[in-house]
Design a protein around this motif. Structure first.
Motif, short mmCIF file in Angstrom:
data_model
loop_
_atom_site.label_atom_id
_atom_site.label_comp_id
_atom_site.label_asym_id
_atom_site.label_seq_id
_atom_site.Cartn_x
_atom_site.Cartn_y
_atom_site.Cartn_z
N HIS A 190 -12.17 -1.34 7.19
CA HIS A 190 -12.60 -2.43 6.31
C HIS A 190 -12.20 -3.78 6.87
O HIS A 190 -11.51 -3.87 7.90
N ILE B 199 -1.98 -11.39 3.90
CA ILE B 199 -3.27 -12.03 4.13
C ILE B 199 -3.08 -13.49 3.74
O ILE B 199 -2.38 -13.79 2.76
N ALA C 102 0.49 -6.96 9.01
CA ALA C 102 0.92 -5.81 8.21
C ALA C 102 2.24 -5.31 8.78
O ALA C 102 2.43 -5.28 10.00
N LEU D 97 0.85 -1.19 0.00
CA LEU D 97 0.00 0.00 0.00
C LEU D 97 0.88 1.24 0.00
O LEU D 97 1.96 1.25 0.59
N THR E 157 3.17 0.24 3.26
CA THR E 157 2.89 -0.92 4.12
C THR E 157 2.94 -2.18 3.28
O THR E 157 2.53 -2.17 2.11
N ASP F 92 -10.64 -7.53 5.17
CA ASP F 92 -10.10 -8.13 3.94
C ASP F 92 -10.65 -9.55 3.76
O ASP F 92 -9.98 -10.53 4.07
N GLN G 267 -4.38 -11.70 10.19
CA GLN G 267 -3.53 -11.21 9.11
C GLN G 267 -2.44 -10.33 9.71
O GLN G 267 -2.49 -9.98 10.89
O1 LIG Z 1 -1.57 0.56 5.51
C1 LIG Z 1 -1.91 -0.05 6.52
O2 LIG Z 1 -1.30 0.01 7.58
C2 LIG Z 1 -3.15 -0.92 6.46
C3 LIG Z 1 -2.96 -1.98 5.45
C4 LIG Z 1 -4.15 -2.88 5.27
O3 LIG Z 1 -5.27 -2.51 5.20
C5 LIG Z 1 -3.84 -4.31 5.14
O4 LIG Z 1 -2.67 -4.71 5.24
O5 LIG Z 1 -4.78 -5.08 4.96
#
Ligand SMILES: O=C(O)CCC(=O)C(=O)O
Ligand SMILES: [Fe+2]
Length: 206
Positions: free
Chosen positions: A110, A201, A124, A99, A197, A112, A122
Motif C-alpha cells: 500500500h 507519517i 517505521a 500496528l 511497529t 499511506d 516516512q
Molecule cells: O508493520 C510494518 O512494518 C509496516 C507498517 C506500515 O505500513 C507503516 O508504518 O506505514
C-alpha cells in the motif's frame, strides 16, 4: 533507533485505547490481516519528538527529490510549518500509528496517502524481535518502474531499527534523465508470534 526497553514500553502502549483516535481491523477493509491504531493529538512526547526531529533532515531530501522529479511542492524546514499547511487544507487528523500482527497476519502492499498534501518519505520502527517474538513478518518494498516488471526489496530489521522509505515514489536516474519509480510497502505473513511497529507519517489526514 530505540532501545529494547523503549521498544517493549512502546509496544505495551498498544493496549491503552485512550492514546488513539481510531482503530482499524485490516481484514474488514481488504488491507490484510492484523490491526492498527492512529494516535490522537497530543501525541505521546517521544513520538512527537521523533516526528519533529526526523522531519528536518528528511525535508532537505524531499526537496531534492521533488526538484529531480519535477514536482511542484517544496517542504519548509520545520515540521510545524508543514503541518500548518496540511491543517489549512483540512488534513487535521494525526497519522502516527501503532500496528499489531499475530500468527498468519500480514499487511498488503500500500501507500499511506491521506489527502493532497503528501510528504514523500516516512519512517517505521520495528518494536518486536524477529526470531524471538515472531517469525516471518518481513518489511517489504516494491518498486514499479515504467514499462518494466516490478522489483521487491526485503528490509531486514531488528528490534529498535528504523526504516525510512518513500511514500509513493522516488527518483531514479535513467538514460534520458530522472524518472519516477512508484513505491509500495507491506509486511509478509507472520508464521508465528506477535509483531508491533510504530509508523511515523509526516502529513496529517483528512
Ligand atoms: O508493520 C510494518 O512494518 C509496516 C507498517 C506500515 O505500513 C507503516 O508504518 O506505514
Ligand atoms: Fe504503511
Amino acid at each position: 533507533m530505540l532501545t529494547a526497553d523503549e521498544c517493549i514500553a512502546m509496544a505495551a502502549q498498544y493496549a491503552q485505547p485512550q492514546l488513539y483516535r481510531s482503530r482499524v481491523v485490516m481484514s474488514q477493509h481488504g488491507f490484510g490481516s492484523g490491526e492498527y491504531q492512529y494516535f490522537r493529538y497530543p501525541l505521546p512526547s517521544m513520538i512527537s519528538a521523533l516526528r519533529q526531529s526526523l522531519y528536518g533532515p528528511l525535508a532537505a531530501i524531499a526537496n531534492h527529490w521533488h526538484e529531480a522529479m519535477d514536482l511542484e511542492a517544496r517542504f519548509p524546514p520545520d515540521h510545524a510549518e508543514f503541518l500548518a499547511r496540511c491543517h489549512a487544507a483540512g488534513q487535521t487528523r494525526p497519522t502516527p500509528l501503532m500496528l499489531q500482527y499475530g500468527p498468519g497476519d500480514y499487511n498488503c502492499l500500500h501507500q499511506d496517502l491521506y489527502g493532497d498534501h503528501v510528504f514523500p518519505l516516512q519512517a517505521a520502527i520495528l518494536l518486536s524481535e524477529p526470531g524471538t517474538d515472531f517469525d516471518g513478518g518481513e518489511f517489504v518494498l516494491t518498486e514499479q518502474r515504467p514499462r518494466m516488471q516490478s522489483r521487491v526489496e526485503v528490509v531486514p530489521l531488528k528490534r529498535g531499527d528504523m526504516v525510512i522509505f518513500p511514500v509513493n515514489h522516488r527518483p531514479a536516474q535513467g538514460a534520458r534523465g530522472v524518472y519516477r519509480v512508484n513505491m509500495r510497502h507491506g509486511v509478509s505473513r507472520l508464521r508465528a508470534g506477535s509483531r508491533h511497529t510504530l509508523g511515523i507519517i509526516f502529513h496529517d489526514a483528512n
